[in-house]
Design an enzyme around this catalytic site. Structure first.
Site, PDB file in Angstrom:
ATOM      1  N   ASP A 103       0.850  -1.195   0.000  1.00  0.00           N
ATOM      2  CA  ASP A 103       0.000   0.000   0.000  1.00  0.00           C
ATOM      3  C   ASP A 103       0.885   1.243   0.000  1.00  0.00           C
ATOM      4  O   ASP A 103       1.575   1.520   0.998  1.00  0.00           O
ATOM      5  CB  ASP A 103      -0.923  -0.009   1.231  1.00  0.00           C
ATOM      6  CG  ASP A 103      -1.914   1.146   1.175  1.00  0.00           C
ATOM      7  OD1 ASP A 103      -1.472   2.311   1.095  1.00  0.00           O
ATOM      8  OD2 ASP A 103      -3.123   0.889   1.211  1.00  0.00           O
TER       9      ASP A 103
ATOM     10  N   ASP B 272       0.197   3.862   2.878  1.00  0.00           N
ATOM     11  CA  ASP B 272       0.665   3.404   4.194  1.00  0.00           C
ATOM     12  C   ASP B 272       2.188   3.442   4.280  1.00  0.00           C
ATOM     13  O   ASP B 272       2.752   3.829   5.301  1.00  0.00           O
ATOM     14  CB  ASP B 272       0.162   1.981   4.479  1.00  0.00           C
ATOM     15  CG  ASP B 272      -1.302   1.977   4.905  1.00  0.00           C
ATOM     16  OD1 ASP B 272      -1.824   3.060   5.247  1.00  0.00           O
ATOM     17  OD2 ASP B 272      -1.917   0.898   4.879  1.00  0.00           O
TER      18      ASP B 272
HETATM   19  N1  URA Z   1      -2.872   0.916  -4.224  1.00  0.00           N
HETATM   20  C1  URA Z   1      -1.719   0.641  -3.563  1.00  0.00           C
HETATM   21  O1  URA Z   1      -1.264   1.435  -2.745  1.00  0.00           O
HETATM   22  N2  URA Z   1      -1.104  -0.522  -3.818  1.00  0.00           N
HETATM   23  C2  URA Z   1      -1.569  -1.415  -4.719  1.00  0.00           C
HETATM   24  O2  URA Z   1      -0.948  -2.456  -4.922  1.00  0.00           O
HETATM   25  C3  URA Z   1      -2.774  -1.114  -5.396  1.00  0.00           C
HETATM   26  C4  URA Z   1      -3.403   0.065  -5.126  1.00  0.00           C
END
Ligand code: URA
Length: 209
Positions: free
Chosen positions: A200, A203
């Site tokens: 992510d 994050d």
């Molecule tokens: N958004 C993200 O931060 N990571 C992904 O793998 C897909 C969407």
């Protein structure tokens, strides 16, 4: 049909490896995203128009080139897109910065705009929408819709990692918008993550869970 440019410069690929690595901590992740955004900005501005001016060097008069004053705007998709803005501004410091926020409607699963703030002269600017990850393409397509609804005529989309599904979604919905990426990954997994990806992006940039 939108063109897709993969920036395979060795420095970008090297830094992207450490961005992907799960052992890279927040501080280093943020710095690397910033650096890659700068390197990508260098590539994405290759087609900026120039004009000739005359200057005096210490030796003689010379006709040389300067940017012909094109108006640019960077628009991060909140929140992960913010991580790429400063890196781009290092090379295009006069660019304006807009913001677009989208949330996913829990019933339709479609992105819905909750925030948009753009420069006033939308029609005259060249926009670069930034988001580190182009996954399903839902947010990117909606962000482009949002700019076009407000009158934007020239839009590029820039991300670190794209899934083929996201590229296809932009190409189908917005064939006039070219896509600039550092890596085209394999696919999305069942949770909507790009694989191999980097996890992510929001994050990892902001140290949240
Ligand atoms: N958004 C993200 O931060 N990571 C992904 O793998 C897909 C969407």
């Amino acid at each position: 049909m939108s063109k897709v440019y993969v920036f395979d410069h060795p420095l970008i690929q090297h830094k992207l490896t450490y961005i992907r690595d799960k052992n890279t901590g927040t501080k280093e992740f943020r710095e690397l995203v910033d650096e890659v955004a700068t390197l990508m900005a260098f590539e994405i501005t290759r087609d900026m128009p120039l004009e000739e001016i005359e200057i005096d060097t210490p030796v003689m008069k010379a006709k040389t080139k300067v940017l012909s004053g094109k108006k640019m705007a960077i628009v991060p998709i909140l929140r992960a897109g913010i991580g790429m803005v400063d890196g781009i501004l290092k090379l295009i410091p006069a660019a304006k910065v807009g913001h677009i926020g989208l949330y996913r409607d829990p019933e339709t699963l479609k992105p819905v705009e909750y925030y948009a703030k753009l420069p006033a002269d939308v029609e005259e600017r060249d926009f670069i929408i930034v988001d580190p990850m182009l996954a399903t393409g839902g947010s990117a397509v909606e962000a482009i819709n949002s700019l076009k609804t407000r009158g934007a005529k020239s839009i590029k989309f820039m991300c670190l990692i794209a899934a083929p599904e996201g590229v296809q979604a932009i190409q189908e919905a917005h064939p006039d918008v070219d896509i600039y990426i550092a890596a085209l990954d394999e696919k999305l997994n069942d949770h909507g993550y790009i694989v191999p990806g980097l996890g992510d992006a929001g994050d990892r940039l902001f140290g949240t869970k």
